[in-house]
Design an enzyme around this catalytic site. Sequence first.
Site, short mmCIF file in Angstrom:
data_model
loop_
_atom_site.label_atom_id
_atom_site.label_comp_id
_atom_site.label_asym_id
_atom_site.label_seq_id
_atom_site.Cartn_x
_atom_site.Cartn_y
_atom_site.Cartn_z
N ARG A 162 -9.79 0.65 8.61
CA ARG A 162 -9.31 -0.69 8.91
C ARG A 162 -10.34 -1.52 9.64
NH1 ARG A 162 -3.51 0.14 8.80
NH2 ARG A 162 -2.46 -1.75 9.39
N ARG B 211 11.48 -2.02 10.96
CA ARG B 211 10.38 -1.61 11.84
C ARG B 211 10.20 -2.65 12.93
NH1 ARG B 211 5.18 0.25 8.25
NH2 ARG B 211 4.12 -1.09 9.75
N LYS C 251 0.84 -1.21 0.00
CA LYS C 251 0.00 0.00 0.00
C LYS C 251 0.88 1.26 0.00
CE LYS C 251 -2.07 -1.26 3.86
NZ LYS C 251 -1.40 -2.56 4.07
N ARG D 255 -0.40 -9.23 13.30
CA ARG D 255 -0.98 -8.20 12.42
C ARG D 255 -1.85 -8.86 11.35
NH1 ARG D 255 4.22 -5.38 10.40
NH2 ARG D 255 2.85 -4.21 9.02
N ARG E 298 11.82 -6.02 4.58
CA ARG E 298 11.58 -4.58 4.43
C ARG E 298 12.56 -3.80 5.30
NH1 ARG E 298 5.80 -1.87 5.43
NH2 ARG E 298 5.92 -2.99 7.39
P1 AP5 Z 1 4.86 -1.60 1.81
O1 AP5 Z 1 4.54 -0.73 0.62
O2 AP5 Z 1 5.62 -1.03 2.94
O3 AP5 Z 1 3.51 -2.34 2.29
P2 AP5 Z 1 2.27 -1.81 3.13
O4 AP5 Z 1 1.05 -2.49 2.58
O5 AP5 Z 1 2.25 -0.32 3.18
O6 AP5 Z 1 2.64 -2.45 4.52
P3 AP5 Z 1 2.53 -1.90 6.02
O7 AP5 Z 1 3.20 -2.95 6.84
O8 AP5 Z 1 3.05 -0.50 6.16
O9 AP5 Z 1 1.00 -1.90 6.21
P4 AP5 Z 1 0.25 -2.04 7.49
O10 AP5 Z 1 -1.12 -1.75 7.02
O11 AP5 Z 1 0.40 -3.31 8.22
O12 AP5 Z 1 0.97 -1.01 8.47
P5 AP5 Z 1 0.66 0.50 8.87
O13 AP5 Z 1 1.93 1.23 8.82
O14 AP5 Z 1 -0.52 1.02 8.12
O15 AP5 Z 1 5.63 -2.90 1.23
C1 AP5 Z 1 6.08 -3.93 2.10
C2 AP5 Z 1 7.44 -4.44 1.59
O16 AP5 Z 1 7.25 -5.10 0.32
C3 AP5 Z 1 8.48 -3.35 1.33
O17 AP5 Z 1 9.75 -3.84 1.65
C4 AP5 Z 1 8.36 -3.04 -0.17
O18 AP5 Z 1 9.59 -2.58 -0.71
C5 AP5 Z 1 8.00 -4.43 -0.72
N1 AP5 Z 1 7.11 -4.37 -1.88
C6 AP5 Z 1 6.09 -3.50 -2.09
N2 AP5 Z 1 5.46 -3.79 -3.24
C7 AP5 Z 1 6.07 -4.89 -3.74
C8 AP5 Z 1 5.85 -5.69 -4.91
N3 AP5 Z 1 4.88 -5.41 -5.79
N4 AP5 Z 1 6.67 -6.76 -5.13
C9 AP5 Z 1 7.66 -7.06 -4.24
N5 AP5 Z 1 7.93 -6.33 -3.12
C10 AP5 Z 1 7.12 -5.27 -2.88
O19 AP5 Z 1 0.18 0.32 10.38
C11 AP5 Z 1 1.06 -0.04 11.42
C12 AP5 Z 1 0.30 -0.14 12.75
O20 AP5 Z 1 -0.30 1.13 13.08
C13 AP5 Z 1 -0.88 -1.12 12.75
O21 AP5 Z 1 -0.46 -2.45 13.03
C14 AP5 Z 1 -1.76 -0.53 13.87
O22 AP5 Z 1 -1.24 -0.84 15.13
C15 AP5 Z 1 -1.60 0.97 13.65
N6 AP5 Z 1 -2.60 1.51 12.71
C16 AP5 Z 1 -2.34 2.08 11.48
N7 AP5 Z 1 -3.48 2.48 10.90
C17 AP5 Z 1 -4.49 2.15 11.77
C18 AP5 Z 1 -5.90 2.27 11.70
N8 AP5 Z 1 -6.51 2.81 10.64
N9 AP5 Z 1 -6.62 1.81 12.75
C19 AP5 Z 1 -6.01 1.27 13.84
N10 AP5 Z 1 -4.68 1.11 13.96
C20 AP5 Z 1 -3.92 1.55 12.93
#
Ligand code: AP5
Length: 206
Positions: A86, A153, A14, A164, A120
């Site tokens: 979410r 991270r 994402k 997660r 990552r």
């Molecule tokens: P990346 O682009 O970083 O993936 P992502 O989907 O953004 O993953 P996140 O782990 O950031 O998502 P998340 O939703 O779990 O975490 P968030 O930060 O929102 O890509 C991942 C890896 O793959 C990278 O190394 C990249 O280079 C690689 N890659 C990307 N595309 C690729 C491809 N096509 N092919 C190969 N490799 C690829 O949330 C973190 C925490 O915050 C949550 O656990 C929760 O505690 C809290 N939180 C955040 N938002 C909320 C909410 N709305 N409500 C409640 N709690 C929340």
Amino acid sequence: MRNVVLLGPPGAGKGTVASRLVREFGFLHVSTGDMLREEVARGTPLGQLAQGYMARGELVPDEVILSLVRQRVDAQKGVLFDGFPRTVAQAEGLERFTSVDVVVFLEVERDEVVRRLSSRRVCGTCGAVYNLVTQPPREPGKCDRCGGALIQREDDKPEVVARRFEVYMRDSAPLVAYYERRGILRRVRADLPPEDVFRAVAEALR
Ligand code: AP5
């Protein structure tokens, strides 16, 4: 301009797709994960509250998230929501202050996201995202953009990633049916190289 939600499991890509969509189409990027990490880094009361949930791979309470997002986007158009909503309660809360026009669901299997998250690395200074296997930095350990040090991270440790994913399946996966019923869900295969995923997402937004 339309409001877009990027939906998908942890590690679906994402953030990677979002940063390019923002560069090429000029969306306002609202990543609740990034906003929460900023609060944690600044040691604000909200950051102190969020830190424990994030470290365990649990969701931060809906009302906290909704007030954080609302302050940023009240009635704006052209917003790219990344990692939000979410839960169904967050989706209903969002509809009370702005509309959602398209939801892009990045579909990818659990094994692939576990692989991606274990390799990552993120820049500790500017937040740029890398992958040791698929998107390595030009110089090991160093951000291409700002020269900052790359770190892992805390919540990318295997036991937290497993939690997660469970939380995603329980609380966030129901949003697929929720938005499908509204006729605004577009499915995109996210197990392809980043360039192909970006092209498919851009196509889904046309
Ligand atoms: P990346 O682009 O970083 O993936 P992502 O989907 O953004 O993953 P996140 O782990 O950031 O998502 P998340 O939703 O779990 O975490 P968030 O930060 O929102 O890509 C991942 C890896 O793959 C990278 O190394 C990249 O280079 C690689 N890659 C990307 N595309 C690729 C491809 N096509 N092919 C190969 N490799 C690829 O949330 C973190 C925490 O915050 C949550 O656990 C929760 O505690 C809290 N939180 C955040 N938002 C909320 C909410 N709305 N409500 C409640 N709690 C929340």
